[in-house]
Design an enzyme around this catalytic site. Structure first.
Site, PDB file in Angstrom:
ATOM      1  N   HIS B  79       0.830  -1.210   0.000  1.00 59.14           N
ATOM      2  CA  HIS B  79       0.000   0.000   0.000  1.00 59.14           C
ATOM      3  C   HIS B  79       0.862   1.257   0.000  1.00 59.14           C
ATOM      4  CE1 HIS B  79       0.458  -0.516   4.504  1.00 59.14           C
ATOM      5  NE2 HIS B  79       0.519   0.785   4.477  1.00 59.14           N
ATOM      6  N   GLU B 130      -3.747   4.068   2.247  1.00 59.98           N
ATOM      7  CA  GLU B 130      -3.924   4.394   3.664  1.00 59.98           C
ATOM      8  C   GLU B 130      -3.871   5.910   3.802  1.00 59.98           C
ATOM      9  OE1 GLU B 130      -0.734   3.017   6.218  1.00 59.98           O
ATOM     10  OE2 GLU B 130      -1.894   3.354   8.046  1.00 59.98           O
TER      11      GLU B 130
END
Lengths: 134, 134
Positions: B79, B130
């Site tokens: 991520h 995120e």
């Protein structure tokens, strides 16, 4: 040896939609699309305060991201690019360490007009790594 | 809305080997491993001049990166994390824009002790995003 994270490249199937997502939904500053026919991509730059994200869409017949998008049709993170001061010294150190340089092992002029190399993802935990002489 | 790229997270099957690769082969500054049992990972930080790379190894039975490593046994980019000033305002803007927040939609305290949210990769070109309140 590696310095700044120059960029994270994300392959996208639809550059206009990807650019709108980063501009409108995530509220980032997004450049106009830039065709890079020599590199088989059209790119937009997402300018963050400390680095940039590059959204890449295939351009032309032999795009280097076509196979990646065939496997990941909605897109995905394609590579990370680290800056180095001396790309030939970096390459020699990497080869001594057993890492494989893609292609013929010679730096090419990348999309930013600077010498770049790509390293084999199997040697870097499944991560395609680009090195760019800063 | 999004600010700095806080980190890129790379899932690895063997943290010691991944840390050695970044330290010895790529010549980067690598922290000591840090167990985060509440987050199901052990992490090392690769400190770059402008951001950091986090290498994540599964910890415990229900690690959030276990499924990713089952699909990508040699590892891969897991991520990207962008900083925001106000995570609740960011969440509300994203939901209005049609993006899905993972879990129950409420920020959790992340591995850096700050509120975080994860956004659905299907809404972001196959990229798990995120957001961390800086």
């Amino acid at each position: 040896m590696i310095g700044r994270l120059n960029h994270v490249a994300i392959a996208v199937p639809d550059l206009a939609a990807g650019a709108a997502l980063y501009r409108d939904t995530l509220g980032a500053t997004v450049s106009a699309p830039q065709a890079e026919p020599d590199h088989g991509v059209t790119v937009v730059f997402i300018e963050l305060p400390n680095t940039k994200i590059e959204l890449l869409e295939p351009l032309g017949e032999a795009s280097p991201i076509a196979a990646f998008l065939a496997k990941n049709p909605s897109g995905g993170i394609h590579h990370v690019c680290y800056e180095v001061d001396d790309i030939l010294a970096a390459r020699d150190r990497l080869k001594t360490g057993g890492a494989r340089v893609l292609g013929d092992g010679e730096p090419k002029i990348g999309a930013h007009g600077k010498p770049v190399l790509f390293l084999h993802p199997k040697d870097f935990n499944g991560t395609l790594v680009e090195l760019e002489q800063a």
